[in-house]
Design a protein around this motif. Structure first.
Motif, PDB file in Angstrom:
ATOM      1  N   UNK A  21      87.470  59.960  10.653  1.00  0.00           N
ATOM      2  CA  UNK A  21      87.132  61.280  10.108  1.00  0.00           C
ATOM      3  C   UNK A  21      85.629  61.525  10.245  1.00  0.00           C
ATOM      4  N   UNK A  22      85.290  62.732  10.713  1.00  0.00           N
ATOM      5  CA  UNK A  22      83.899  63.152  10.731  1.00  0.00           C
ATOM      6  C   UNK A  22      83.048  62.594  11.853  1.00  0.00           C
ATOM      7  N   UNK A  23      83.639  61.863  12.784  1.00  0.00           N
ATOM      8  CA  UNK A  23      82.838  61.305  13.883  1.00  0.00           C
ATOM      9  C   UNK A  23      83.499  61.642  15.211  1.00  0.00           C
ATOM     10  N   UNK A  24      82.721  61.524  16.287  1.00  0.00           N
ATOM     11  CA  UNK A  24      83.291  61.742  17.618  1.00  0.00           C
ATOM     12  C   UNK A  24      84.123  60.535  18.028  1.00  0.00           C
ATOM     13  N   UNK A  25      85.065  60.754  18.937  1.00  0.00           N
ATOM     14  CA  UNK A  25      85.878  59.660  19.456  1.00  0.00           C
ATOM     15  C   UNK A  25      84.995  58.686  20.228  1.00  0.00           C
ATOM     16  N   UNK A  26      85.199  57.396  19.984  1.00  0.00           N
ATOM     17  CA  UNK A  26      84.450  56.383  20.709  1.00  0.00           C
ATOM     18  C   UNK A  26      85.318  55.832  21.832  1.00  0.00           C
ATOM     19  N   UNK A  27      84.789  55.812  23.051  1.00  0.00           N
ATOM     20  CA  UNK A  27      85.522  55.168  24.144  1.00  0.00           C
ATOM     21  C   UNK A  27      84.824  53.889  24.588  1.00  0.00           C
ATOM     22  N   UNK A  28      83.520  53.828  24.332  1.00  0.00           N
ATOM     23  CA  UNK A  28      82.847  52.554  24.521  1.00  0.00           C
ATOM     24  C   UNK A  28      81.758  52.402  23.479  1.00  0.00           C
ATOM     25  N   UNK A  29      81.427  51.152  23.194  1.00  0.00           N
ATOM     26  CA  UNK A  29      80.451  50.865  22.148  1.00  0.00           C
ATOM     27  C   UNK A  29      79.233  50.225  22.810  1.00  0.00           C
ATOM     28  N   UNK A  30      78.065  50.804  22.538  1.00  0.00           N
ATOM     29  CA  UNK A  30      76.835  50.192  23.039  1.00  0.00           C
ATOM     30  C   UNK A  30      76.357  49.140  22.057  1.00  0.00           C
ATOM     31  N   UNK A  31      76.068  47.978  22.554  1.00  0.00           N
ATOM     32  CA  UNK A  31      75.623  46.870  21.700  1.00  0.00           C
ATOM     33  C   UNK A  31      74.421  46.174  22.346  1.00  0.00           C
ATOM     34  N   UNK A  32      73.799  45.312  21.567  1.00  0.00           N
ATOM     35  CA  UNK A  32      72.667  44.530  22.069  1.00  0.00           C
ATOM     36  C   UNK A  32      72.944  43.058  21.763  1.00  0.00           C
ATOM     37  N   UNK A  33      72.644  42.195  22.714  1.00  0.00           N
ATOM     38  CA  UNK A  33      72.742  40.761  22.463  1.00  0.00           C
ATOM     39  C   UNK A  33      71.333  40.173  22.400  1.00  0.00           C
ATOM     40  N   UNK A  34      71.093  39.404  21.349  1.00  0.00           N
ATOM     41  CA  UNK A  34      69.792  38.746  21.146  1.00  0.00           C
ATOM     42  C   UNK A  34      69.973  37.245  21.350  1.00  0.00           C
ATOM     43  N   UNK A  35      69.020  36.626  22.037  1.00  0.00           N
ATOM     44  CA  UNK A  35      69.048  35.170  22.202  1.00  0.00           C
ATOM     45  C   UNK A  35      67.740  34.574  21.717  1.00  0.00           C
ATOM     46  N   UNK A  36      67.849  33.461  20.988  1.00  0.00           N
ATOM     47  CA  UNK A  36      66.656  32.733  20.547  1.00  0.00           C
ATOM     48  C   UNK A  36      66.849  31.273  20.939  1.00  0.00           C
ATOM     49  N   UNK A  37      65.940  30.755  21.760  1.00  0.00           N
ATOM     50  CA  UNK A  37      66.071  29.387  22.275  1.00  0.00           C
ATOM     51  C   UNK A  37      64.956  28.513  21.720  1.00  0.00           C
TER      52      UNK A  37
END
Ligand code: MG
Length: 347
Positions: A21-37
């Motif tokens: 409710x109240x949002x646009x349809x999502x067909x893909x999700x943008x995400x971020x991956x963080x790495x700490x070595x």
């Protein structure tokens, strides 16, 4: 210790377009991956799934990550989680998903260095786990029924139905008859007015629902109290429950606090929210955004502390590049996890 950090963005296609409710349809999700070595070749992984609803996008998260990771490199010792998370919060007030990704990567790194799964580091019993619900997004009623049947066929015993339409009662009636044995949660995502909510909850009571989530807008705390005081079903607060300081505010306005890592800004904050919610007599649920296992895996380790889990974000993806904590027939199987850290592992 000299820590090396990096981050990158990805786009994750969903198995099915997803609508609430109240949002646009999502067909893909943008995400971020963080790495700490660390210097010994151990790498911690964390993920951010920024939500526009909470004022954060992948772009704004990407913009603040250099500053956040500079804090990590400056402190140098990844085991100083409390100090680092405090400094992250002082450095960037907003962008909880970006801070959470750093927090998850640090917890993954630290527990891999100690060679324990995250739940063990926290002293939790992996057999005290629970089911995750499987979320059915808003769609035509028939399509929602098909999705519910498919989820039950896949072994899920708990479904969460998105509501907030003028056919909410019809949706719940249809799915209850298609899945008579399923445990059902419903989530209105702020779509109802307080009076509508009281009326609908009255009519929904016959369908044996476990709870009703976020019936009214978060901007209307008195409306939430109005509904809570009149509802025969337990009320969960999601959009009304963002960080620790919200817990005392919602304590006499709902039964269940639904925390999410992407809202609260880190694993230590999530832990504080859980204990504070308990101290206020609330039950506790952990939800998620549409996320990869790079972040969901960490949330799964909170399962022994929860009453309800809605950690299906990765299950809604067409393809996740990470494995996480095994989910077998809808149950989060922490004791089946055969590796240290959060369990997030590149496929
Ligand atoms: Mg919700």
């Amino acid at each position: 210790m000299s820590l090396e950090t990096s981050f990158e963005r990805h786009s994750l296609p969903l198995e099915d377009p997803f609508m609430i409710a109240g949002e646009r349809t999502t067909v893909e999700q943008d995400v971020i991956t963080v790495r700490i070595a660390d210097g010994d070749g151990t790498i911690g992984v964390g993920g951010a799934a920024p939500a526009a609803h909470y004022g954060e996008t992948v772009d704004t998260a990407m913009a603040v990550l250099p500053e956040l990771l500079a804090v990590v490199e400056d402190v140098g010792d990844p085991h100083q989680l409390d100090r680092i998370e405090r400094r992250l919060r002082e450095t960037v007030r907003q962008n909880p998903a970006a801070r959470t990704a750093v927090s998850i990567a640090l917890h993954d790194l630290v527990t891999k260095r100690l060679d324990v799964p995250l739940y063990r580091y926290w002293g939790l019993d992996p057999s005290e786990t629970l089911d995750t619900s499987y979320t059915i997004g808003l769609d035509e009623t028939e399509r929602m029924r098909e999705k519910a049947e498919l989820a039950v066929d896949r072994g899920f015993g708990t479904l969460k139905l998105k509501l907030g339409t003028d056919r909410d009662i019809e949706i719940v009636r249809t799915i209850r008859s298609a899945a008579p044995d399923a445990r059902l949660f419903v989530d209105a995502n702020e779509a109802w007015t307080p009076r509508q909510a009281v009326d609908r909850i009255d009519r929904l009571t016959e369908f044996d629902l476990a709870f009703v989530e976020q019936p009214v807008p978060a901007e209307d705390p008195e409306g939430l109290r109005f509904v809570y005081e009149r509802s025969a079903l337990p009320i969960a607060a999601d959009e009304s429950c963002i960080t620790l300081s919200d817990i005392p505010q919602i304590a006499d306005r709902c039964d269940i606090a639904n925390l999410k890592l992407m809202k609260c800004g880190g694993l230590r904050e999530a832990m504080r929210m859980i204990h504070t919610a308990r101290a206020h007599g609330l039950q506790v649920m952990c939800g998620c955004m549409t996320e990869s296992n790079a972040s969901i895996a960490a949330a799964c380790h909170l399962a022994p502390l929860l009453d309800y889990a809605d950690l299906d974000g990765s299950l809604l993806l067409a393809d996740d590049s990470y494995d996480g904590v095994p989910v077998v027939d809808g149950t989060i199987e922490l004791d089946q996890l055969d590796r240290s850290g959060t369990g997030a592992l590149m496929r």
